[in-house]
Design an enzyme around this catalytic site. Structure first.
Site, PDB file in Angstrom:
ATOM      1  N   ASP A  92       0.942  -1.105  -0.077  1.00 52.51           N
ATOM      2  CA  ASP A  92      -0.035  -0.053   0.004  1.00 52.51           C
ATOM      3  C   ASP A  92       1.070   1.068   0.013  1.00 52.51           C
ATOM      4  O   ASP A  92       2.022   1.246   0.648  1.00 52.51           O
ATOM      5  CB  ASP A  92      -0.896   0.034   1.129  1.00 52.51           C
TER       6      ASP A  92
ATOM      7  N   THR B 275     -10.840   3.309  -7.412  1.00 52.53           N
ATOM      8  CA  THR B 275     -11.245   4.190  -8.578  1.00 52.53           C
ATOM      9  C   THR B 275     -12.312   5.079  -8.265  1.00 52.53           C
ATOM     10  O   THR B 275     -13.368   4.956  -8.870  1.00 52.53           O
ATOM     11  CB  THR B 275     -11.575   3.279  -9.889  1.00 52.53           C
TER      12      THR B 275
ATOM     13  N   VAL C 216     -17.966  -8.352  -4.039  1.00 58.02           N
ATOM     14  CA  VAL C 216     -18.393  -8.639  -2.613  1.00 58.02           C
ATOM     15  C   VAL C 216     -19.004  -7.373  -1.961  1.00 58.02           C
ATOM     16  O   VAL C 216     -18.795  -6.280  -2.394  1.00 58.02           O
ATOM     17  CB  VAL C 216     -17.180  -9.101  -1.928  1.00 58.02           C
TER      18      VAL C 216
ATOM     19  N   LYS D 258     -19.433  -5.788 -14.454  1.00 56.42           N
ATOM     20  CA  LYS D 258     -19.400  -4.934 -13.148  1.00 56.42           C
ATOM     21  C   LYS D 258     -20.219  -3.753 -13.134  1.00 56.42           C
ATOM     22  O   LYS D 258     -20.962  -3.675 -12.262  1.00 56.42           O
ATOM     23  CB  LYS D 258     -17.725  -4.783 -12.696  1.00 56.42           C
TER      24      LYS D 258
ATOM     25  N   ARG E 243     -42.922 -11.097 -11.216  1.00 56.14           N
ATOM     26  CA  ARG E 243     -41.667 -10.550 -12.085  1.00 56.14           C
ATOM     27  C   ARG E 243     -41.455  -8.969 -11.594  1.00 56.14           C
ATOM     28  O   ARG E 243     -40.777  -8.272 -12.439  1.00 56.14           O
ATOM     29  CB  ARG E 243     -42.125 -10.590 -13.748  1.00 56.14           C
TER      30      ARG E 243
ATOM     31  N   GLY F  15     -25.030   5.804  -1.087  1.00 51.58           N
ATOM     32  CA  GLY F  15     -23.765   6.202  -1.040  1.00 51.58           C
ATOM     33  C   GLY F  15     -23.002   5.038  -1.476  1.00 51.58           C
ATOM     34  O   GLY F  15     -23.285   3.947  -1.770  1.00 51.58           O
TER      35      GLY F  15
ATOM     36  N   CYS G 145     -19.219   2.638  -4.608  1.00 55.52           N
ATOM     37  CA  CYS G 145     -19.430   1.728  -5.569  1.00 55.52           C
ATOM     38  C   CYS G 145     -20.678   2.016  -6.368  1.00 55.52           C
ATOM     39  O   CYS G 145     -20.679   2.643  -7.486  1.00 55.52           O
ATOM     40  CB  CYS G 145     -19.680   0.158  -4.989  1.00 55.52           C
TER      41      CYS G 145
HETATM   42  N1  SAJ Z   1     -29.662   0.966  -0.873  1.00 57.05           N
HETATM   43  C1  SAJ Z   1     -30.986   1.523  -0.954  1.00 57.05           C
HETATM   44  N2  SAJ Z   1     -31.936   0.755  -0.898  1.00 57.05           N
HETATM   45  C2  SAJ Z   1     -31.831  -0.527  -1.310  1.00 57.05           C
HETATM   46  C3  SAJ Z   1     -30.448  -1.002  -1.302  1.00 57.05           C
HETATM   47  C4  SAJ Z   1     -29.371  -0.464  -1.113  1.00 57.05           C
HETATM   48  O1  SAJ Z   1     -31.047   3.005  -0.725  1.00 57.05           O
HETATM   49  O2  SAJ Z   1     -32.731  -1.329  -1.527  1.00 57.05           O
HETATM   50  C5  SAJ Z   1     -28.433   2.107  -0.692  1.00 57.05           C
HETATM   51  C6  SAJ Z   1     -27.696   1.626   0.543  1.00 57.05           C
HETATM   52  O3  SAJ Z   1     -27.976   2.140   1.769  1.00 57.05           O
HETATM   53  C7  SAJ Z   1     -26.322   2.370   0.266  1.00 57.05           C
HETATM   54  C8  SAJ Z   1     -26.315   1.893  -1.204  1.00 57.05           C
HETATM   55  O4  SAJ Z   1     -27.716   1.722  -1.630  1.00 57.05           O
HETATM   56  O5  SAJ Z   1     -26.205   3.629   0.598  1.00 57.05           O
HETATM   57  C9  SAJ Z   1     -25.386   0.917  -1.808  1.00 57.05           C
HETATM   58  O6  SAJ Z   1     -25.467  -0.226  -0.817  1.00 57.05           O
HETATM   59  P1  SAJ Z   1     -25.657  -1.432  -1.424  1.00 57.05           P
HETATM   60  O7  SAJ Z   1     -25.990  -2.711  -0.160  1.00 57.05           O
HETATM   61  O8  SAJ Z   1     -26.614  -1.841  -2.455  1.00 57.05           O
HETATM   62  O9  SAJ Z   1     -24.390  -1.870  -2.268  1.00 57.05           O
HETATM   63  P2  SAJ Z   1     -22.839  -1.600  -1.926  1.00 57.05           P
HETATM   64  O10 SAJ Z   1     -22.295  -0.249  -2.465  1.00 57.05           O
HETATM   65  O11 SAJ Z   1     -22.232  -1.755  -0.441  1.00 57.05           O
HETATM   66  O12 SAJ Z   1     -22.224  -2.859  -2.763  1.00 57.05           O
HETATM   67  C10 SAJ Z   1     -22.368  -3.027  -4.160  1.00 57.05           C
HETATM   68  C11 SAJ Z   1     -22.820  -4.504  -4.338  1.00 57.05           C
HETATM   69  N3  SAJ Z   1     -23.199  -4.487  -5.793  1.00 57.05           N
HETATM   70  C12 SAJ Z   1     -24.435  -5.027  -6.046  1.00 57.05           C
HETATM   71  O13 SAJ Z   1     -25.073  -5.560  -5.315  1.00 57.05           O
HETATM   72  C13 SAJ Z   1     -24.873  -5.052  -7.495  1.00 57.05           C
HETATM   73  C14 SAJ Z   1     -21.651  -5.199  -4.104  1.00 57.05           C
HETATM   74  O14 SAJ Z   1     -21.829  -6.870  -4.679  1.00 57.05           O
HETATM   75  C15 SAJ Z   1     -20.287  -4.947  -4.940  1.00 57.05           C
HETATM   76  O15 SAJ Z   1     -19.187  -5.708  -5.035  1.00 57.05           O
HETATM   77  C16 SAJ Z   1     -19.964  -3.369  -4.806  1.00 57.05           C
HETATM   78  O16 SAJ Z   1     -21.194  -2.635  -4.796  1.00 57.05           O
HETATM   79  C17 SAJ Z   1     -18.739  -2.939  -5.205  1.00 57.05           C
HETATM   80  O17 SAJ Z   1     -17.867  -2.992  -4.830  1.00 57.05           O
HETATM   81  O18 SAJ Z   1     -18.949  -2.534  -6.340  1.00 57.05           O
END
Ligand code: SAJ
Length: 427
Positions: A33, A85, A154, A205, A245, A256, A259
């Site tokens: 790192d 990134t 993940v 991705k 569906r 937030g 990702c």
């Molecule tokens: N959120 C909502 N409503 C929901 C689900 C999530 O408002 O129904 C919000 C969460 O509170 C958060 C944001 O969306 O602020 C993102 O949270 P998340 O749990 O959906 O996803 P991340 O960003 O923690 O992780 C995602 C995941 N991608 C998918 O599920 C398609 C994870 O699998 C990826 O590895 C990760 O992005 C990444 O590193 O790209």
């Protein structure tokens, strides 16, 4: 292919568990790192981030002697690039960390090596950015060494399990590179390994996170309609999801994290003429904090001088990560509007908040003087609070729940006035 020594570039949420998992499988791993604080913390037995189970995993890897932490790479059989990134202020991808990690590898790259990029990246990054940099000392990707893109997929909070169990996509710049990637990840992965080309893997991705972002955007827009039409949007979504569906996600204070709130922008940047829907969804989710602030204003009438207590600052439940957190945006907007804001984030003290936002050291001191309490993150410890817990710590009896976390309690009987985002009961 044999992989006895692996060099992992970047020791964040992905690189550190990846390095530790390979080390615990008996491989020699150099974890690199550029942040001296990260290197020193890990060398001294500490941990610079919170992820369930990670401390034990890292400690085992270090104790085995297989994992070495360093600020510079070393010659190895395989190199994995897992650096951030992020995006710039103008939403363009900031690829500096990927470029400098690739450059740092060049002096150590030998014929027969494998290089994997894991960082979420715009389409064609592996071919157009990483391959040319790695060719710097005369070795040719695909001929002298293998090169592939394998996205991390993940879920923060479940990284250790998903890293092993999830299906893994490996996109080679040629079929031999994809096969080499498969040989590497087979050492730690129990999920299906799907081989493809590098640009398809990059797109997969970005498409996954963009799909989720758009689905959350429509849920957030529905929450606004719920308030407009006087219904409970959470109930409506539950009912709609009984359709075989339909699978609408949950509304909330916004999207937030590093990702989902970032990755769709990579597609917008790469093809602005073809991404109107993706762009609009981003704007909907980015404006949800403002909708929460407007909802607060409707409840309290005048935000100026109003003592608001925000519960949670993380970008989602039970993580300590505040990158792009809507909760931070909301408390900042409230403070700007003249509210006296106090926040409590149980996972850590947050740096960089506006000076007029007070960070409480305990739940009790956060609640005691509030005029209104706003639940911003569904951390388990907040959801476990009962009406009696809250009533005993403050005279405040007005709550706004932005995550549908407190719906099942009898707040009315306990004398509370509880508003929920997306529910048309606003005064
Ligand atoms: N959120 C909502 N409503 C929901 C689900 C999530 O408002 O129904 C919000 C969460 O509170 C958060 C944001 O969306 O602020 C993102 O949270 P998340 O749990 O959906 O996803 P991340 O960003 O923690 O992780 C995602 C995941 N991608 C998918 O599920 C398609 C994870 O699998 C990826 O590895 C990760 O992005 C990444 O590193 O790209």
């Amino acid at each position: 292919m044999q992989f006895e020594k692996i060099c992992v570039m970047g020791l964040g949420y992905i690189g550190l568990p990846t390095a530790s998992t390979f080390a615990n499988q008996g491989k020699r791993v150099i974890g690199v790192d550029v942040d001296s604080h990260v290197v020193e913390t890990l060398k001294n037995g500490g941990l610079h981030l919170h992820e369930p189970g990670l401390r034990t995993l890292v400690q085992a890897a270090l104790a085995s002697g297989n994992l070495t932490i360093s600020s510079t790479p070393e010659a190895a059989d395989a190199f994995i690039i897992a650096v951030p990134t992020p995006f710039y202020e103008n939403k363009k991808a900031d690829m500096r960390a990927v470029k400098s990690a690739a450059k740092a590898i060049v002096p150590y790259l030998q014929p027969g090596n494998l290089v994997i990029l894991e960082s979420t990246s715009p389409p064609r990054t592996t071919l157009d950015i990483v391959a040319p940099i790695l060719s710097g000392n005369g070795l040719k990707p695909g001929k002298d060494f293998y090169l592939a893109y394998s996205p991390e997929r993940v879920l923060p909070g479940h990284i250790l399990r998903e890293m092993i169990e999830n299906a893994r996509v490996i996109g080679g710049i040629d079929p031999a590179s994809a096969e080499a990637g498969k040989a590497l990840y087979s050492l730690i992965s129990r999920g299906e390994i799907i081989l493809t080309d590098s640009t398809t893997a990059e797109m997969v991705k970005l498409m996954e996170n963009t799909y989720r972002d758009i689905n959350i955007a429509i849920a957030n827009e529905f929450s606004r309609l719920g308030q407009r039409f006087g219904i409970d949007i959470w109930d409506a979504i539950t009912i709609a999801n009984r359709h075989p569906r339909v699978k609408i996600l949950q509304p909330g204070p916004g999207v937030g994290g590093h990702c989902i709130s970032v990755d769709p922008w990579f597609l917008v940047e790469a093809a602005p003429d073809l991404t109107q829907l993706i762009h609009t969804a981003r704007k909907v989710n980015d404006s949800q904090p403002q909708f929460v602030v407007e909802t607060m204003r409707q409840i309290v009438k005048d935000l100026k001088g109003c003592r608001v207590t925000g519960l949670g600052l993380a970008y989602k439940p039970d993580v300590d990560d505040i990158r792009e957190s809507p909760a931070v945006e909301i408390v900042s907007q409230l403070a700007e509007a003249g509210a006296q804001v106090t926040v409590f984030e149980p996972f850590k003290k947050v740096d960089g908040l506006a000076e007029n936002i007070r960070q409480a050291g305990s739940l009790e001191s956060a609640l005691v003087d509030a005029d209104i309490i706003v639940l911003l993150v569904a951390h388990s410890q907040f959801l476990a609070l009962t009406t009696a817990d809250i009533a005993s710590q403050t005279r405040c009896r007005v709550l706004l729940d932005t995550v549908n976390g407190w719906r099942n309690q009898d707040w009315k009987t306990a004398g509370f006035n509880v508003y929920r985002l997306g529910v048309g009961k606003l005064a």
